[in-house]
Design an enzyme around this catalytic site. Sequence first.
Site, PDB file in Angstrom:
ATOM      1  N   SER A 131       0.960  -1.228   0.549  1.00  0.00           N
ATOM      2  CA  SER A 131      -0.429  -0.312  -0.078  1.00  0.00           C
ATOM      3  C   SER A 131       1.062   1.338   0.279  1.00  0.00           C
ATOM      4  O   SER A 131       1.674   1.449  -0.571  1.00  0.00           O
ATOM      5  CB  SER A 131      -0.888   0.234   1.751  1.00  0.00           C
ATOM      6  OG  SER A 131      -1.475   1.082   1.003  1.00  0.00           O
TER       7      SER A 131
ATOM      8  N   ASP B  18      -8.879  -6.576  -4.586  1.00  0.00           N
ATOM      9  CA  ASP B  18      -8.774  -5.040  -3.938  1.00  0.00           C
ATOM     10  C   ASP B  18      -9.333  -4.101  -5.188  1.00  0.00           C
ATOM     11  O   ASP B  18      -9.004  -3.575  -5.917  1.00  0.00           O
ATOM     12  CB  ASP B  18      -6.616  -4.843  -4.096  1.00  0.00           C
ATOM     13  CG  ASP B  18      -6.616  -3.762  -3.204  1.00  0.00           C
ATOM     14  OD1 ASP B  18      -7.663  -2.899  -2.882  1.00  0.00           O
ATOM     15  OD2 ASP B  18      -5.128  -3.570  -3.516  1.00  0.00           O
TER      16      ASP B  18
ATOM     17  N   HIS C 189      -8.096  -4.634   0.191  1.00  0.00           N
ATOM     18  CA  HIS C 189      -7.547  -4.315   0.299  1.00  0.00           C
ATOM     19  C   HIS C 189      -5.935  -5.261   1.253  1.00  0.00           C
ATOM     20  O   HIS C 189      -5.197  -5.461   1.040  1.00  0.00           O
ATOM     21  CB  HIS C 189      -7.019  -3.220   0.480  1.00  0.00           C
ATOM     22  CG  HIS C 189      -6.070  -1.883   0.215  1.00  0.00           C
ATOM     23  ND1 HIS C 189      -4.991  -2.581  -0.481  1.00  0.00           N
ATOM     24  CD2 HIS C 189      -4.859  -1.275   1.323  1.00  0.00           C
ATOM     25  CE1 HIS C 189      -3.392  -0.913   0.025  1.00  0.00           C
ATOM     26  NE2 HIS C 189      -4.428  -0.663   0.896  1.00  0.00           N
TER      27      HIS C 189
END
Lengths: 199, 385
Positions: free
Chosen positions: B156, B321, B354
Site C-alpha cells: 500500500s 482489492d 486491499h
Amino acid sequence: MMRADLKLIHAWIPEGARVLDLGCGEGTLLAALARDKDVTGYGLEIAPEGITACLAKGVNVIEQNLDEGLANFDDNACDLVVMTQALQALRRPDLMLDEMLRVAGECIITFPNFAYWRHRAYLGFKGYMPVSRSLPHAWYDTPNIHLSTFNDFERLCRDKGLSIVDRAVGIGDHEGHWTSRWWPNLFGEIAIFRVARRS
Amino acid sequence: MPEFPRDSVGLVTPETAHFSDPLALACGRTLPAYDLVYETYGTLNAERSNAILICHALSGHHHAAGFHSADERKPGWWDAHIGPGKSIDTDRFFVISVNNLGGCHGSTGPTSENPETGRQWGPDFPIITVVDWVHSQAQLADRLGIERFAAVIGGSLGGMQVLQWTLSYPERIAHAVVIAATPKLSAQNIAFNEVARQAIRSDPDFFEGWYADHDTAPRRGLKLARMVGHITYLSEDAMGSKFGRDLRSTDLNFGFDVEFQVESYLRYQGDTFSTSFDANTYLLMTKALDYFDPAAAHDGELARALAPAACPFLVVSFTTDWRFPPSRSKELVNALIRADKSVSYVNIDSSHGHDAFLMPEPRYQAVFAAFMDRAARDLGLEGHS
C-alpha cells in the site's frame, strides 16, 4: 534437460537479444538464454506454478493472459517474440501472430502438428481424436482449441504476406531424420517456424 | 522464558535513533532535528549486505513482527511474512522496520514537542511526503552502516515508498517488492481521503488541530475516518461473507442503534482506532498518499520517471482489492516494461480486498518466498532455503 524444440530455438536466438516469451512456463528457455547468451526480456505466463518457478530462477515473469493481447508492449519493443506450444490454445492465433510481429520483427512459434502420421493413424484407423506425446489431453479437457498442421500454418503466413525465415520439426529422438525433413507435414510431430515481417 | 511460536522472531524491543542534522522537506520547510523509532529482526552479516527495509502503510508503525511482551495478544502487523523460514526469512536477512516521520508511535510527529515553542507540534508539524520519508530512512540506513539494502519492501503506502527508493537511491537498493500499491492515487482515492479528513476537521473537538491544548481529541471524527477507510480495505465479498445481513438481535427494532453486525464491527474498529491513533498524524498520512506521483515531474509519463530505477522489481496485486486494484499495479508494471526495467508481476487470487497484503495466503507466500530466495542468491547470502 531442455525440450527438443527449446534446444533448437536456443540455437536460433542471437547473443544479447531482447526476447519476449509468450507462455514461458517455468522460464527454462529464458533462464538458459540469459545464462548462455546474455539475453534479456520477459516471460508471460498464467499458470501459478510456472510463475513461481520463474521467480525462483530470476526470470522476469508477468502474469498475463495471452488472449488479452500484447497491448502493454510497444511496437518493436523486442528483437524476438517466442511462443512454444501455446498457439493452439489461443482464442485467435491469427491475431496473436499479428501482435507478435508488431512487438518484434521476427518470431519463433512451435505447435503440435495435427497432420503428424501418428495423429492421422489415430483418427483414420481408430476413429478417435488423437492422443499422443504432443497432444496428451482427451478431447473434452484439452486446452488446445485451434489445432493445425504444418501446411495450415504455412498457408496462414502466405495469406498474411509473412516470410518464413526457417522451419524445422521437433520429434525428440527422430529430430533431423530425412523423412521429417522432406515431408514435415507427415513426419513432423512438432512444427517449428521462424517468421518475419516481409521487409 | 516466555513461549513464542517457533516461526516468530520472538520478543522485540524498539530502538530510537536521534538525528540532529536538519532534514529539508519537499514542502520547503526544514525539520531541525528528529527521532526515528525502529525495530530490527535477524542479524546483520559481516558484509552488511543482508539488510531489508520494511515500509509501513497509512496506519502502520515500526512493530512489524514478534511481540513486545509475553502478554502481547497479537504479534506485529506483518508477522505473517517476517520470521524464521517465512517469506522474509530472518534466518538470513536482517530486517529493519521504521515508524515514519509524522507518525504517532514514537518517531517525531505532531505529538512530539516543537523545540522552537516548547509545546506539541500539533497542526504546525510540516506536511511530510513519501520522498521525505525515503530521505529520513536513508539517514537511518547510514546510521546503521547499511550502504545498500538487499531489498526494500512494502504494501500500500509502503509500496509507494519502495518505488520512491528505486528512484531516489537506485544505488542503495538491490531488490524492490511493491505490494498492493499504485504509482499515484486516483480521484476516487483522493475523494475517500478527503471524506476522512473532513470527518476529523469538522469534529468540534478538533480545535484546528490544537486539541491537545484543550485536553481532548477529535475521536468522533477519527472514528468516522477509520470507518470509511475500513470499508475501502475490505472487498464486498469479504464483508458479505463475514457479516452478510446478520442482525445483532433476532428482531428489527426500527431505530438507529446498531442492528446489523457490520455496523457493530465498523463502530468497534473506529472506536479502537480513535483512542490509539493521533488525528493530526492521520491527516498527514492521507496527504502523503494524495501527493505521491513520481510521474508528475515528467509530464505524467511514468516510464520516463522510472528511468533511474536499476534493481529487479516484484509487483504484487490482489484480485478483489478495489482501493488499489490490479489495474493500478499493472500501470506500474507496464511503465517498468516500457522503461526496459527488470520486473515480475503477480496477481494473487484473494477474497480479502486491499487487506489481503497483510495476510498469509499460500500463493502469495510462495511467490514472495521465491523472489526473496532469488534476492538472497543474487547477493550470495548464506542461509537455508
